[in-house]
Design a protein around this motif. Structure first.
Motif, short mmCIF file in Angstrom:
data_model
loop_
_atom_site.label_atom_id
_atom_site.label_comp_id
_atom_site.label_asym_id
_atom_site.label_seq_id
_atom_site.Cartn_x
_atom_site.Cartn_y
_atom_site.Cartn_z
N ILE A 41 0.87 -1.18 0.00
CA ILE A 41 0.00 0.00 0.00
C ILE A 41 0.90 1.23 0.00
CG2 ILE A 41 -1.91 -1.16 1.20
CD1 ILE A 41 -1.05 0.35 3.76
N SER A 42 0.29 2.38 -0.24
CA SER A 42 1.06 3.62 -0.17
C SER A 42 0.21 4.72 0.41
CB SER A 42 1.57 4.02 -1.56
OG SER A 42 0.49 4.19 -2.44
N SER A 43 0.85 5.54 1.21
CA SER A 43 0.15 6.70 1.78
C SER A 43 0.40 7.89 0.87
CB SER A 43 0.64 6.98 3.20
OG SER A 43 2.02 7.23 3.20
N LEU A 44 -0.36 8.92 1.09
CA LEU A 44 -0.16 10.15 0.33
C LEU A 44 1.17 10.76 0.73
CD1 LEU A 44 -3.74 11.64 0.75
CD2 LEU A 44 -2.81 10.46 -1.25
N SER A 45 1.76 11.50 -0.16
CA SER A 45 3.01 12.17 0.17
C SER A 45 2.79 13.05 1.39
CB SER A 45 3.47 13.04 -1.00
OG SER A 45 3.70 12.26 -2.13
N ASN A 46 3.70 12.94 2.31
CA ASN A 46 3.55 13.77 3.51
C ASN A 46 4.89 14.32 3.95
OD1 ASN A 46 4.81 11.58 4.72
ND2 ASN A 46 2.94 10.77 5.60
N LYS A 47 4.81 15.26 4.83
CA LYS A 47 6.02 15.87 5.37
C LYS A 47 6.59 14.98 6.45
CE LYS A 47 4.00 20.33 4.45
NZ LYS A 47 3.11 21.30 4.97
N ASP A 48 7.87 15.10 6.69
CA ASP A 48 8.51 14.31 7.74
C ASP A 48 7.78 14.50 9.06
OD1 ASP A 48 10.42 13.32 6.03
OD2 ASP A 48 11.87 14.92 6.46
N GLY A 49 7.50 13.39 9.71
CA GLY A 49 6.87 13.44 11.02
C GLY A 49 5.36 13.54 10.98
N ALA A 50 4.78 13.80 9.82
CA ALA A 50 3.33 13.91 9.72
C ALA A 50 2.71 12.52 9.71
CB ALA A 50 2.93 14.66 8.46
N SER A 51 1.49 12.43 10.20
CA SER A 51 0.77 11.17 10.23
C SER A 51 0.43 10.72 8.81
CB SER A 51 -0.51 11.34 11.04
OG SER A 51 -1.22 10.13 11.09
N ARG A 52 0.50 9.42 8.57
CA ARG A 52 0.17 8.89 7.25
C ARG A 52 -1.30 9.11 6.94
NH1 ARG A 52 4.44 5.84 8.87
NH2 ARG A 52 5.79 4.96 7.27
N GLN A 53 -1.57 9.39 5.66
CA GLN A 53 -2.93 9.57 5.19
C GLN A 53 -3.13 8.74 3.93
OE1 GLN A 53 -3.12 13.88 4.78
NE2 GLN A 53 -4.30 13.97 6.68
N TYR A 54 -4.37 8.28 3.74
CA TYR A 54 -4.70 7.42 2.61
C TYR A 54 -5.93 7.95 1.89
CZ TYR A 54 -1.67 4.39 5.33
OH TYR A 54 -0.60 3.88 6.03
N ASN A 55 -5.87 7.91 0.56
CA ASN A 55 -7.04 8.35 -0.21
C ASN A 55 -8.07 7.22 -0.26
OD1 ASN A 55 -6.17 6.54 -2.21
ND2 ASN A 55 -5.29 8.14 -3.49
N LEU A 56 -9.21 7.50 -0.87
CA LEU A 56 -10.31 6.53 -0.90
C LEU A 56 -9.90 5.25 -1.62
CD1 LEU A 56 -13.24 5.85 -0.23
CD2 LEU A 56 -13.90 6.96 -2.37
N LYS A 57 -9.22 5.38 -2.75
CA LYS A 57 -8.80 4.20 -3.51
C LYS A 57 -7.91 3.29 -2.66
CE LYS A 57 -6.81 2.92 -7.96
NZ LYS A 57 -6.23 3.41 -9.21
N MET A 58 -6.96 3.86 -1.95
CA MET A 58 -6.07 3.05 -1.11
C MET A 58 -6.82 2.48 0.08
SD MET A 58 -3.10 1.75 -1.08
CE MET A 58 -2.61 2.67 -2.55
N THR A 59 -7.78 3.22 0.61
CA THR A 59 -8.60 2.72 1.72
C THR A 59 -9.37 1.47 1.28
OG1 THR A 59 -8.80 4.94 2.65
CG2 THR A 59 -10.45 3.32 3.33
N ILE A 60 -9.92 1.51 0.08
CA ILE A 60 -10.64 0.35 -0.45
C ILE A 60 -9.69 -0.83 -0.62
CG2 ILE A 60 -11.87 -0.53 -2.49
CD1 ILE A 60 -13.10 2.36 -2.68
N LYS A 61 -8.47 -0.56 -1.08
CA LYS A 61 -7.47 -1.63 -1.22
C LYS A 61 -7.14 -2.25 0.13
CE LYS A 61 -2.91 -2.60 -3.16
NZ LYS A 61 -1.79 -2.07 -3.94
#
Length: 140
Positions: A41-61
């Motif tokens: 899986i992959s999270s959205l690009s984020n800044k160092d130290g930020a919490s991982r976030q996932y879009n709807l498509k990845m959430t469904i996966k």
């Protein structure tokens, strides 16, 4: 017509944090990070130290992987099955988007209109006795 325009919302803005995904799926954040490290899986690009976030498509996966794990598949097999279903669903979506022309009434029942099959016939999809069937109708 895209899903976004039909729903009236920007689905790209449906973003979930790792803790929300964990609560929805009963998958620990640690496990999600492991899946990401392995490239499943992959999270959205984020800044160092930020919490991982996932879009709807990845959430469904993620939900799909979890479902196959719950059915007894290994993680690698679950990921493969999700990829297969995603590919199959994309094919179906593409096919329907190109062929589906709307709905109409046939013999008093609602039918899916798949357009002209040839110069003389039109193809419809109907449900008869709980089963999906194709019907050819001569064009007027």
């Amino acid at each position: 017509m895209s899903l976004q325009s039909r729903l009236g919302i920007d689905i790209d803005k449906l973003i979930f944090g790792i803790s929300q995904i964990s609560q929805m799926t009963a998958i620990s954040p640690r496990q999600l990070r492991y899946w990401e490290k392995r490239g499943y899986i992959s999270s959205l690009s984020n800044k160092d130290g930020a919490s991982r976030q996932y879009n709807l498509k990845m959430t469904i996966k993620i939900i799909g992987i979890k479902q196959f794990l719950d059915e007894g598949y290994t993680l690698a097999a679950a990921v493969e099955k999700v990829a297969y279903f995603a590919k199959r669903n994309e094919l179906l979506r593409h096919f329907i988007a190109q062929r589906f022309e709307g709905t109409t009434e046939l013999a008093g029942e609602l039918a899916l209109d798949f357009g002209d099959l040839n110069a003389k016939q039109r193809l419809y999809g109907v449900i008869e006795d709980g089963h999906a069937e194709f019907k050819l109708q001569e064009k007027a």
